[in-house]
Design a protein around this motif. Structure first.
Motif, PDB file in Angstrom:
ATOM      1  N   ASN A 129      -0.230 -14.377   7.132  1.00 43.73           N
ATOM      2  CA  ASN A 129       0.554 -13.206   7.468  1.00 43.73           C
ATOM      3  C   ASN A 129       1.887 -13.129   6.711  1.00 43.73           C
ATOM      4  OD1 ASN A 129       1.127 -10.991   8.887  1.00 43.73           O
ATOM      5  ND2 ASN A 129       1.286 -11.980  10.879  1.00 43.73           N
ATOM      6  N   LEU A 131       2.307 -13.370   3.442  1.00 46.08           N
ATOM      7  CA  LEU A 131       2.166 -12.959   2.043  1.00 46.08           C
ATOM      8  C   LEU A 131       3.115 -11.797   1.782  1.00 46.08           C
ATOM      9  CD1 LEU A 131       0.425 -13.357  -0.558  1.00 46.08           C
ATOM     10  CD2 LEU A 131      -1.025 -11.527   0.336  1.00 46.08           C
ATOM     11  N   SER A 132       4.021 -11.983   0.808  1.00 52.90           N
ATOM     12  CA  SER A 132       5.078 -10.975   0.678  1.00 52.90           C
ATOM     13  C   SER A 132       5.106 -10.282  -0.667  1.00 52.90           C
ATOM     14  CB  SER A 132       6.434 -11.651   0.937  1.00 52.90           C
ATOM     15  OG  SER A 132       6.569 -12.752   0.067  1.00 52.90           O
ATOM     16  N   ARG A 133       4.281 -10.761  -1.609  1.00 55.40           N
ATOM     17  CA  ARG A 133       4.321 -10.149  -2.945  1.00 55.40           C
ATOM     18  C   ARG A 133       3.021 -10.456  -3.667  1.00 55.40           C
ATOM     19  NH1 ARG A 133       7.605 -14.413  -2.318  1.00 55.40           N
ATOM     20  NH2 ARG A 133       7.208 -16.258  -3.585  1.00 55.40           N
ATOM     21  N   ASP A 134       2.857  -9.860  -4.840  1.00 60.48           N
ATOM     22  CA  ASP A 134       1.643 -10.083  -5.617  1.00 60.48           C
ATOM     23  C   ASP A 134       1.467 -11.571  -5.945  1.00 60.48           C
ATOM     24  OD1 ASP A 134       0.877  -7.503  -5.615  1.00 60.48           O
ATOM     25  OD2 ASP A 134       1.339  -7.090  -7.722  1.00 60.48           O
ATOM     26  N   HIS A 163      -3.275  -8.164   2.227  1.00 57.11           N
ATOM     27  CA  HIS A 163      -2.086  -7.892   3.037  1.00 57.11           C
ATOM     28  C   HIS A 163      -2.518  -7.599   4.477  1.00 57.11           C
ATOM     29  CE1 HIS A 163       1.491  -5.895   4.574  1.00 57.11           C
ATOM     30  NE2 HIS A 163       2.145  -6.488   3.589  1.00 57.11           N
ATOM     31  N   THR A 165      -1.357  -6.021   6.941  1.00 59.60           N
ATOM     32  CA  THR A 165      -1.217  -4.678   7.521  1.00 59.60           C
ATOM     33  C   THR A 165      -1.954  -3.616   6.708  1.00 59.60           C
ATOM     34  OG1 THR A 165       0.910  -5.246   8.476  1.00 59.60           O
ATOM     35  CG2 THR A 165       0.449  -2.902   8.219  1.00 59.60           C
ATOM     36  N   THR A 166      -1.778  -3.652   5.389  1.00 56.27           N
ATOM     37  CA  THR A 166      -2.351  -2.566   4.576  1.00 56.27           C
ATOM     38  C   THR A 166      -3.778  -2.847   4.123  1.00 56.27           C
ATOM     39  OG1 THR A 166      -1.641  -3.517   2.479  1.00 56.27           O
ATOM     40  CG2 THR A 166      -0.056  -2.100   3.611  1.00 56.27           C
ATOM     41  N   MET A 170      -3.221  -8.155  -2.985  1.00 54.48           N
ATOM     42  CA  MET A 170      -1.940  -8.345  -3.670  1.00 54.48           C
ATOM     43  C   MET A 170      -2.223  -9.005  -5.022  1.00 54.48           C
ATOM     44  SD  MET A 170       0.125  -7.142  -1.361  1.00 54.48           S
ATOM     45  CE  MET A 170       1.786  -7.774  -1.400  1.00 54.48           C
ATOM     46  N   HIS A 173      -7.497 -11.756  -4.477  1.00 52.44           N
ATOM     47  CA  HIS A 173      -7.696 -12.241  -3.104  1.00 52.44           C
ATOM     48  C   HIS A 173      -8.966 -13.067  -2.994  1.00 52.44           C
ATOM     49  CE1 HIS A 173     -10.026  -8.452  -3.181  1.00 52.44           C
ATOM     50  NE2 HIS A 173     -10.821  -9.041  -2.293  1.00 52.44           N
ATOM     51  N   GLY A 188      -5.314  -5.079   8.552  1.00 53.86           N
ATOM     52  CA  GLY A 188      -5.694  -5.174   7.142  1.00 53.86           C
ATOM     53  C   GLY A 188      -7.093  -5.723   6.912  1.00 53.86           C
TER      54      GLY A 188
END
Ligand code: NPW
Ligand code: ADP
Ligand code: K
Length: 493
Positions: A129, A131-134, A163, A165-166, A170, A173, A188
């Motif tokens: 949860n 994961l904040s960037r590519d 991601h 939520t979306t 990123m 995967h 997600g």
């Protein structure tokens, strides 16, 4: 029996973690331990780990911490996994504690990414949860190697790179055979790249208090709790009088399916309001409902009709009505009444330029498929498909007395700030007529309770399950309706 299962966005799942740790004083290491133990239990239910070469790929956060806790718990069972780990100085606080707790065990550490190709089972604990960037560089390489390895891949919480939520990838995967969602499913998992990132998803309880949750997956256990009782000492008045308005010269079948499914689902009495031109054929097919025959013009209801709605407590409208002015007039009349209204099919189109009609005191239940949803919000089909949860939440925030069912192979129900997801794709229902059946079941169940939220949840599930034991290509709507009683029976036992 399946347990109650929950749904959250990445952000709200995080909030619940924090609430559990801060307010309920349950330490995060206890949650992590539950996550590890429950994940192992589920992995064993899916694949035998004995004699298998297992690698746990850990990232730099608490998802990696879960992986190390899984390793420690596997050792207790004489299973010795290999580990891919981040630099120790990069580890999160809890991951470092998990790492230290392994210091007395001699597990193989994978240092060459190419060696990831040689395992039977790979447990993906790279990113969850947080994961904040590519993902690029080293971790991209790790993910691509695992995907090409041919190992049985198990993702903890979410396939790394998706991601929460979306559901968007990123940059890259993991594609997994099994995802074990911790505490709750993340939205997600069901949209965008998330939908195909895992062959199977299950969730496990990690000790987050259940009463923190208000968004649910629709499953048999939940529906058994929600199904309205049907007391023996009751009469037809107990289960309300419904009026179903619909039909036109070229679409008399729609209202027929809806009416039959409604009667099969427990309504007290049913009246069908139809244009005169379809009366002979309609009456020859349906004997249980009363008919209210209205003047017609060109195969539709005549314009300017103002029917008396007073005798009814529930009104469904839209099935087979066609897109024309009389439909708009009739929908306006119904929505200006003080009745509970169920809007389906062409009645949804009729609201396209009149969304203010939905601001009613009484409950309005709307049953749009994706195209019909474009009539109710300012989004295109592709925008709805890539962001269905937010679209439903947004609509329900703006229409607090509406219950919305966004129908597709996955159906999302929204009411006020609550969300339900039915994730039971079934192509037997991918046929004209299926939506009419849902409208009927919704109306039938609303006859048996004033808790319309629960009625709609039950109806959506019952509809999804009501398919005969035939190849999915071959089911007729009538055959689906005829299985409704079996589903009710199963739910009452
Ligand atoms: N206590 C709890 O709440 C519980 C949590 N639990 C588990 O923890 C998970 C959430 O843990 P988490 O918040 O530590 O995030 P996680 O997904 O492990 O990754 C964050 C790390 O990755 C890094 N990073 C991010 N993106 C990156 C990129 N593209 N490329 C490279 N690095 C990247 C990021 O770096 P930063 O952004 O800080 O620079 C940070 O170091 C959750 O899914 C569940 O499995 C359970 O055990 C139950 C109790
Ligand atoms: N592949 C599928 N898996 C699960 N449910 C499906 C699938 N395809 C269709 N459905 C369900 O069938 C119904 C179809 O409704 P709709 O498109 O309005 O049909 P119609 O207007 O022809 O009666 C919806 O409830 C939808 O969720
Ligand atoms: K993961």
């Amino acid at each position: 029996m399946k347990k109650i299962e929950y749904l959250q966005t990445g952000q709200t799942a995080r909030l619940l973690d924090h609430k559990t740790i801060e307010e309920y004083k349950i330490p995060s290491l206890i949650l992590m331990e539950h996550a590890a133990i429950e994940s192992i239990r589920e992995i064993k239910n899916h694949i035998c780990m004995n004699q298998k070469k297992i690698c746990i790929a850990c990232g730099p956060g608490n998802n990696g911490g879960d992986g190390l806790a899984i390793a420690r718990n596997l050792i207790k069972e004489n299973i010795y996994p290999s580990l891919l780990i981040p630099k120790i100085e990069k580890m999160s606080k809890d991951e470092k504690i998990q790492w230290d707790s392994l210091s007395c065990f001699d597990l193989e550490i994978v240092t060459d990414i190419n060696d990831l190709k040689h395992f039977d089972i790979c447990i993906d604990c790279l990113f969850g949860n947080g994961l904040s960037r590519d993902i690029t560089g080293y971790y991209q390489n790790v993910i691509e190697t695992i995907n090409q390895s041919g190992s049985y891949v198990i993702s903890i919480d979410i396939p790394s790179g998706i991601h929460a939520t979306t559901g968007k990838s990123m940059n890259c995967h993991i594609v997994s055979d099994l995802t074990i969602a911790l505490d709750c499913y993340k939205e997600g998992l069901f949209i965008n790249d998330g939908l195909t990132a895992s062959k199977k998803c299950i969730s496990v309880d990690i000790g987050i208090p259940h009463d923190l949750h208000s968004n649910f997956m629709i499953n048999e256990t939940l529906v058994k709790q929600y199904l309205p009782p049907r007391p023996s000492h009751s009469h037809k008045g107990t289960y309300k009088k419904a009026l179903m308005i619909g039909g036109s010269q070229s679409m008399h079948g729609a209202l027929y399916y809806s009416a039959k499914a409604c009667y099969r689902s427990g309504i007290g009495t049913l009246t069908c309001m139809i244009p005169e031109c379809i009366y002979p054929i309609f009456a020859s097919k349906i004997s249980f409902a009363m008919n209210k025959v209205m003047p017609c013009e060109n195969g539709y209801f005549k314009e300017g009709i103002v029917p008396d709605l007073q005798p009814y407590s529930l009104i469904s409208i839209g099935n087979g009505m066609s897109l024309n002015k009389s439909t708009i007039q009739m929908v306006q009349h119904v929505l200006h009444s003080d009745k509970t209204v169920i809007l389906d099919a062409d009645a949804l189109w009729a609201c396209k330029d009149h969304k203010e009609w939905l601001n009613r005191k009484e409950t309005t239940i709307l049953l749009p498929h994706i195209k019909e949803m474009t009539y109710l919000c300012d989004a295109s089909i592709s925008q709805i498909l890539s962001n269905p949860f937010e679209i439903v939440k947004d609509f329900c925030r703006n229409h607090p007395n509406c219950i919305l069912v966004l129908k597709s192979s996955l159906s999302i129900i929204g009411y006020k700030d609550k969300i339900y997801l039915l994730n039971q794709p079934n192509s037997a229902l991918a046929k004209g007529g299926s939506g009419d059946i849902l409208c009927g079941i919704v109306t039938g169940l609303c006859g048996q309770t004033n808790d319309y939220e629960k009625a709609v949840v039950c109806a959506t599930y019952i509809h999804n399950q009501s398919v005969p034991n035939l190849d999915a290509a071959c089911c007729l709507p009538d055959e689906c309706i005829d299985t409704i009683p079996e589903i009710f029976k199963k739910l009452r036992t």
